[in-house]
Design a protein around this motif. Structure first.
Motif, PDB file in Angstrom:
ATOM      1  N   GLY A 191      37.122 138.959 -67.150  1.00  0.00           N
ATOM      2  CA  GLY A 191      36.644 140.579 -67.114  1.00  0.00           C
ATOM      3  C   GLY A 191      37.875 141.312 -66.346  1.00  0.00           C
ATOM      4  N   SER A 192      38.896 140.620 -66.053  1.00  0.00           N
ATOM      5  CA  SER A 192      40.030 141.364 -65.207  1.00  0.00           C
ATOM      6  C   SER A 192      40.694 142.215 -66.192  1.00  0.00           C
ATOM      7  CB  SER A 192      40.704 140.568 -64.392  1.00  0.00           C
ATOM      8  OG  SER A 192      41.591 139.704 -65.306  1.00  0.00           O
ATOM      9  N   GLU A 193      40.675 142.303 -67.652  1.00  0.00           N
ATOM     10  CA  GLU A 193      41.387 143.096 -68.378  1.00  0.00           C
ATOM     11  C   GLU A 193      42.776 143.001 -68.261  1.00  0.00           C
ATOM     12  OE1 GLU A 193      39.398 146.595 -69.595  1.00  0.00           O
ATOM     13  OE2 GLU A 193      37.748 146.416 -68.430  1.00  0.00           O
ATOM     14  N   GLY A 194      43.339 141.984 -68.124  1.00  0.00           N
ATOM     15  CA  GLY A 194      44.762 141.895 -68.027  1.00  0.00           C
ATOM     16  C   GLY A 194      45.355 142.398 -66.755  1.00  0.00           C
ATOM     17  N   THR A 195      44.571 143.077 -65.916  1.00  0.00           N
ATOM     18  CA  THR A 195      45.173 144.002 -64.695  1.00  0.00           C
ATOM     19  C   THR A 195      45.664 142.914 -63.415  1.00  0.00           C
ATOM     20  OG1 THR A 195      42.910 144.151 -63.705  1.00  0.00           O
ATOM     21  CG2 THR A 195      43.852 145.852 -65.370  1.00  0.00           C
ATOM     22  N   LEU A 196      45.049 141.634 -63.546  1.00  0.00           N
ATOM     23  CA  LEU A 196      45.550 140.705 -62.476  1.00  0.00           C
ATOM     24  C   LEU A 196      46.186 139.428 -62.624  1.00  0.00           C
ATOM     25  CD1 LEU A 196      41.770 140.776 -60.468  1.00  0.00           C
ATOM     26  CD2 LEU A 196      43.675 142.296 -60.020  1.00  0.00           C
ATOM     27  N   GLY A 197      46.489 139.043 -63.553  1.00  0.00           N
ATOM     28  CA  GLY A 197      47.307 138.048 -64.212  1.00  0.00           C
ATOM     29  C   GLY A 197      47.023 137.849 -65.701  1.00  0.00           C
ATOM     30  N   ILE A 198      47.996 136.960 -65.964  1.00  0.00           N
ATOM     31  CA  ILE A 198      47.898 136.397 -67.569  1.00  0.00           C
ATOM     32  C   ILE A 198      47.307 135.073 -67.730  1.00  0.00           C
ATOM     33  CG2 ILE A 198      49.381 136.271 -69.535  1.00  0.00           C
ATOM     34  CD1 ILE A 198      49.914 138.779 -68.286  1.00  0.00           C
ATOM     35  N   ILE A 199      46.205 135.033 -68.361  1.00  0.00           N
ATOM     36  CA  ILE A 199      45.493 134.019 -68.663  1.00  0.00           C
ATOM     37  C   ILE A 199      46.391 132.888 -69.574  1.00  0.00           C
ATOM     38  CG2 ILE A 199      43.355 132.645 -69.525  1.00  0.00           C
ATOM     39  CD1 ILE A 199      42.007 135.388 -68.573  1.00  0.00           C
ATOM     40  N   THR A 200      46.697 131.892 -69.308  1.00  0.00           N
ATOM     41  CA  THR A 200      47.483 130.935 -70.139  1.00  0.00           C
ATOM     42  C   THR A 200      46.622 129.818 -70.612  1.00  0.00           C
ATOM     43  OG1 THR A 200      48.608 130.065 -68.421  1.00  0.00           O
ATOM     44  CG2 THR A 200      49.704 131.933 -69.595  1.00  0.00           C
ATOM     45  N   ARG A 201      45.605 129.301 -70.006  1.00  0.00           N
ATOM     46  CA  ARG A 201      44.942 128.187 -70.343  1.00  0.00           C
ATOM     47  C   ARG A 201      43.452 128.606 -69.884  1.00  0.00           C
ATOM     48  NH1 ARG A 201      47.263 122.253 -69.524  1.00  0.00           N
ATOM     49  NH2 ARG A 201      48.837 123.239 -70.821  1.00  0.00           N
ATOM     50  N   ALA A 202      42.304 127.917 -70.476  1.00  0.00           N
ATOM     51  CA  ALA A 202      41.186 127.956 -69.837  1.00  0.00           C
ATOM     52  C   ALA A 202      40.531 126.519 -69.996  1.00  0.00           C
ATOM     53  CB  ALA A 202      40.337 129.144 -70.729  1.00  0.00           C
ATOM     54  N   ILE A 203      39.498 126.132 -69.275  1.00  0.00           N
ATOM     55  CA  ILE A 203      38.565 125.149 -69.507  1.00  0.00           C
ATOM     56  C   ILE A 203      37.204 125.842 -69.756  1.00  0.00           C
ATOM     57  CG2 ILE A 203      37.475 123.182 -68.081  1.00  0.00           C
ATOM     58  CD1 ILE A 203      39.992 123.052 -66.563  1.00  0.00           C
ATOM     59  N   LEU A 204      36.680 125.327 -70.822  1.00  0.00           N
ATOM     60  CA  LEU A 204      35.291 125.845 -71.312  1.00  0.00           C
ATOM     61  C   LEU A 204      34.436 124.952 -71.148  1.00  0.00           C
ATOM     62  CD1 LEU A 204      36.526 127.906 -74.352  1.00  0.00           C
ATOM     63  CD2 LEU A 204      36.295 128.906 -71.822  1.00  0.00           C
ATOM     64  N   ARG A 205      32.961 125.145 -70.639  1.00  0.00           N
ATOM     65  CA  ARG A 205      31.708 124.222 -70.794  1.00  0.00           C
ATOM     66  C   ARG A 205      31.254 124.252 -72.079  1.00  0.00           C
ATOM     67  NH1 ARG A 205      26.488 125.155 -68.949  1.00  0.00           N
ATOM     68  NH2 ARG A 205      27.018 127.636 -68.729  1.00  0.00           N
ATOM     69  N   LEU A 206      30.823 123.366 -72.602  1.00  0.00           N
ATOM     70  CA  LEU A 206      30.167 123.005 -73.896  1.00  0.00           C
ATOM     71  C   LEU A 206      28.751 122.513 -73.447  1.00  0.00           C
ATOM     72  CD1 LEU A 206      32.969 121.406 -75.998  1.00  0.00           C
ATOM     73  CD2 LEU A 206      32.423 123.988 -75.612  1.00  0.00           C
ATOM     74  N   ILE A 207      27.540 122.852 -74.328  1.00  0.00           N
ATOM     75  CA  ILE A 207      26.573 122.138 -74.535  1.00  0.00           C
ATOM     76  C   ILE A 207      26.182 121.602 -75.722  1.00  0.00           C
ATOM     77  CG2 ILE A 207      25.490 123.704 -72.824  1.00  0.00           C
ATOM     78  CD1 ILE A 207      24.380 125.420 -74.898  1.00  0.00           C
ATOM     79  N   PRO A 208      25.361 120.643 -75.862  1.00  0.00           N
ATOM     80  CA  PRO A 208      25.052 119.969 -77.052  1.00  0.00           C
ATOM     81  C   PRO A 208      24.504 121.150 -78.016  1.00  0.00           C
ATOM     82  CG  PRO A 208      23.883 118.774 -75.199  1.00  0.00           C
ATOM     83  CD  PRO A 208      24.484 120.176 -74.688  1.00  0.00           C
TER      84      PRO A 208
END
Lengths: 406, 462
Positions: free
Chosen positions: B201-218
């Motif tokens: 939710g930082s809208e690109g004002t704090l850093g550039i997200i280059t990779r993400a680990i996402l949690r999944l569920i069944p």
């Protein structure tokens, strides 16, 4: 003064379309051109924003913009997927017209339009191309002369141990359509696919009395390259030439979609509006017509065929079920993935943007190959030219017109 | 303007292929899907399309050195101007970093690059019996990087939460080009500050997200859709609240007010029962038919108690699509009612829904504007849409004032300015009202600590 007025009208027409875009980006997921170009200027949203900014004075028309408007297949995939159904193809046709008046037309397109507007030249070309095929020059001229198969060739493929016996118990309707039908032979069918056109006439003759009036170009190429006046003149020629027909059948998806728009195109011309409307209401695509009259192929064979939807048939005219149904009566039909995605031929797109066209075709070839089909069938000479190139690249299938398979 | 020499340096990083600086290209990276006017165009000076974290880091080092503003962008589908280069500089377009890097099916974690489309993530998981629930309505064309940077949500938030609830770890390139790793695949983690949450939710004002680990569920085994029509909006809201409380938690509960329903009915030529004042589309999911029957039975009973005049359960896939298409077609149907549609994104506590809708109606009436209200009843996130013709004299000012009052009303009932679209450019004027002086000071010091030169998405949020 007069030019200014036309310009303003043209801009108003464009604005009415482009202002409906709320820039959600739904087109980004379906545009075949964006798929290979990955630039915002090469997707409906970007083109529409460009037109809008130009109309509102924020961008000055230049050749880069003209090129961006031409870098569109007019395939309507974006419109189909758009929540507001914005007609990007119509906006691009209008925008090209506007740019042509502003910046002048490209010499290549002017030549082409002049050529297609002239029946004598088309006949000459058709003769020359036929000769080149006979003499084997076709191979040398492959960049212009597409590979064409014949119905006899198809029958040979279908023969042999795998072929089913003729389905003698299927009643064959003898001339089920009582009226006079006229075959509209488009320029590309005349020049590049005379054998397929011949097959169309044979098919049609089995259903009704057929005439072949002297047709002029349908006007689509002129419209697509900013020559609306010429397109209208050609439309009037065709309306006159086909005045006697009860139905007008064409085996070219682009011609069909163009002819069906005459009513709309000439709506503002009080002298022609009613006649144009009547003309358009008589037009049918080949498979649309054959399905309508309940055509039954003489036999069903064991060849595996798949079908490529021409943009101007599936989205332009909403014809999707009919060719598939007919093919199922004629052979073993298998659906390919993304059958309705543009093949990248698109009129002169393949000449103007060969690199992008080639990339778009590669995906189509992969999808055709994935079906293991012997034949990929389509109902548009522009697609057929492109698919013939695909056939040469792949070597795993043949590309044929639907008239040669039924 | 960026100096030719500097452009060359950037070109060394991404190559000619990854650099756009023709006028037309710059123009087409000047907008997003927000209601901001197209002109005057907020053109960037340069568009760069990096393909790796290393390239992003190198770009940031240079941008930091020359103090060039950097605006991260995916496919430009944001609704508040978050990816609009308001102060020029670089647009860092991450749509070519679009690989799903790893599925860890022991830990049920997916590692992705920022340019992957959300729909592709959903599909990839669904094919393997797994579920990535966040479903912003732009999911087909929006990218996960943007979803994280705006903390996007969707209908399923009521049961499953929003994007941020599924982000376990991030790789972020900071303003000076250094690369930060936050979080990881562990569920529990109190090692230092929760930096992952900070960047969501930082809208690109704090850093550039280059990779993400996402949690999944069944993936839930079965889903069922139902549509309830009510004789009052209060009744519709109460039915949703009571349903949740009873344990029959819908996977989605989408609210439509009378104007919205009428718009769709008109758009599609459907006859409408004149008693209908509101509607809710429910989706329930679960693992057994019996369990689902029980949930839906309970919801139907509660709806009847709350004044439903119709409760229809979709029996086939086609019926399900038909019911949902009512909701999906809503934006376009409402847009068709007027020249302009100004849709907001307020979020209130669920119990305050009837009250906020009443206040919204009063505001619209006071300004003589048409207002359609629809949104996510289950989680209190509403999209009030003002209908107007912004070219008509005085209309623009009226709309601006009405929007201001809508925000005040949301705050007054204990809600806030944005549920899922972010603040971007379009709502920054109201931020201080929502956060207060101390809140503003706190976020300013965070910004200053991470981006002292102020080059990351300047002019956004505050």
């Amino acid at each position: 003064m007069c030019v200014n007025k036309t310009e303003k009208m043209s801009l108003a027409k464009i604005q009415a379309i482009v202002n409906q875009c709320d820039r959600c980006g739904a087109c980004l997921t379906v545009c075949p051109v964006y798929d290979v170009a990955h630039r915002e200027a090469a997707v409906a949203r970007g083109r529409l924003a460009t037109v809008r900014a130009m109309a509102e004075g924020g961008l000055t028309p230049d050749s880069k913009m003209a090129e961006a408007f031409e870098f569109c297949l007019l395939c309507k995939a974006c419109t189909e997927n758009c929540p507001s159904k914005v007609k990007t193809d119509e906006a691009m046709i209008e925008a090209r017209q506007y740019m042509a008046v502003k910046l002048g037309r490209r010499a290549k397109h002017r030549l082409l339009a002049g050529f297609l507007g002239n029946n004598v030249l088309i006949k000459l070309a058709a003769g020359t191309l036929k000769l080149s095929k006979k003499t084997g020059l076709g191979g040398l001229l492959r960049c212009v002369v597409p590979l064409e198969h014949t119905k006899a060739g198809y029958r040979e493929m279908a023969a042999g141990p795998a072929a089913f016996p003729a389905l003698s118990n299927i009643p064959h309707p003898e001339r089920p359509h009582p009226g006079k039908i006229a075959y509209f032979q488009g320029c590309a069918m005349k020049m590049f696919f005379p054998a397929a056109a011949q097959a169309t006439v044979k098919l049609l003759s089995r259903t009704a009395e057929v005439t072949i009036p002297e047709s002029a170009c349908c006007g689509m190429p002129h419209l697509a390259h900013g020559m609306a006046d010429q397109a209208q003149a050609l439309a009037k020629k065709n309306i006159e030439a086909f005045a006697d027909a009860d139905r007008i059948i064409t085996d070219c998806a682009s011609c069909g979609s163009s002819l069906k728009e005459y009513g709309h195109r000439l709506a503002a011309d009080p002298q022609w509006a009613a006649r144009a409307q009547e003309f358009s209401s008589k037009v049918m695509g080949l498979s649309e017509y054959l399905y309508d009259v309940g055509y039954q192929p003489k036999q069903k064979n064991a060849l595996r065929v798949t079908y490529h939807d021409p943009c101007h048939l599936v989205r332009g005219q909403g014809i999707k079920k009919q060719p598939r149904d007919l093919l199922q009566r004629a052979a073993e039909y298998v659906e390919m993935p993304r059958a309705d995605k543009c093949c990248g031929g698109a009129g002169t797109f393949y000449l103007d943007f060969p690199e992008a066209s080639r990339k778009i075709l590669s995906e189509k070839v992969k999808n055709i190959e994935s079906t293991d089909a012997d034949v990929v069938v389509t109902e548009c000479p522009a697609c057929l030219m492109q698919l013939a190139k695909g056939e040469q690249q792949s070597g795993r299938f043949k590309a044929m017109h639907i008239s040669q398979v039924l | 303007m960026i100096d030719e020499k500097v452009i060359n340096e950037f070109s060394q990083i991404v190559g000619a292929r990854g650099l756009l600086n023709e006028n037309l290209d710059l123009f087409t990276y000047s907008y997003d899907a927000s209601f901001l006017p197209l002109l005057p165009a907020a053109k960037p000076d340069l568009v760069l399309k990096p393909q790796s974290t290393q390239e992003v880091a190198a770009i940031m080092k240079l941008a930091h050195k020359y103090r060039i503003p950097v605006v991260a962008r995916g496919l430009g589908t944001g609704r508040t101007g978050g990816s609009v280069p308001a102060e020029g500089g670089l647009v860092l377009c991450l749509d070519e970093m679009n690989q799903i890097l790893e599925l860890d099916d022991q830990n049920l974690m997916l590692t992705v690059e920022p340019g992957v489309k959300t729909q592709d993530i959903y599909q990839f998981c669904a094919e393997r019996g797994l579920f990535y629930p966040p479903d912003p309505s732009s999911l087909k064309q929006s990218t996960i990087g943007g979803n994280i940077a705006e903390n996007a949500g969707g209908p399923r938030a009521v049961k499953y939460g929003v994007t941020g609830d599924y982000v376990m770890g991030l790789e972020v390139v900071l303003a000076d080009g250094s690369v930060l790793q936050t979080g990881g695949k562990m569920i529990k983690n109190v090692t230092g500050y929760d930096l992952t949450r900070l960047f969501v939710g930082s809208e690109g004002t704090l850093g550039i997200i280059t990779r993400a680990i996402l949690r999944l569920i069944p993936m839930p085994k079965i889903r069922r859709t139902a549509q309830a029509l009510f004789d009052s909006l209060d009744g519709a809201c109460a039915a949703v609240s009571r349903s949740i409380k009873s344990g029959a938690i819908p996977a989605a509960a989408e609210l439509m007010d009378q104007i919205s329903i009428e718009a769709v009915a008109k758009f599609r030529n459907i006859e409408l029962d004149p008693r209908v004042k509101a509607g809710v589309i429910f989706e329930f999911d679960g693992d057994s038919e019996a369990g689902l029957d029980a949930q839906i039975g309970e919801a139907e009973r509660l709806c009847a108690e709350c004044g439903s005049v119709q409760f229809r359960i979709a029996k086939t896939k086609e019926e399900e699509d038909e019911l949902w298409s009512l909701r999906r077609g809503m934006s376009s149907a409402i847009a068709a009612l007027a020249a302009n549609r100004i849709a907001e994104d307020i979020s209130v506590p669920r119990a305050a829904l009837p009250e906020i809708v009443k206040r919204l109606r009063e505001i619209a009436a006071r300004y003589g504007l048409q207002l359609a209200v629809f949104g996510h009843a289950g989680d209190g996130n509403l999209h009030p849409s003002l209908l107007a013709d912004l070219n008509a004299p005085g209309e623009k000012e009226k709309v601006e004032q009405a929007v201001g009052e809508i925000f005040q009303a949301a705050l007054a009932v204990g809600g806030t300015l944005s549920g899922e679209h972010g603040i971007g450019l379009t709502k920054k004027d109201y931020l201080a009202d929502a956060l207060g002086e101390t809140g503003m000071a706190a976020i300013r010091s965070i910004k200053k600590a991470l981006d002292p030169a102020g080059i990351l998405n300047p002019g956004k949020i505050f």
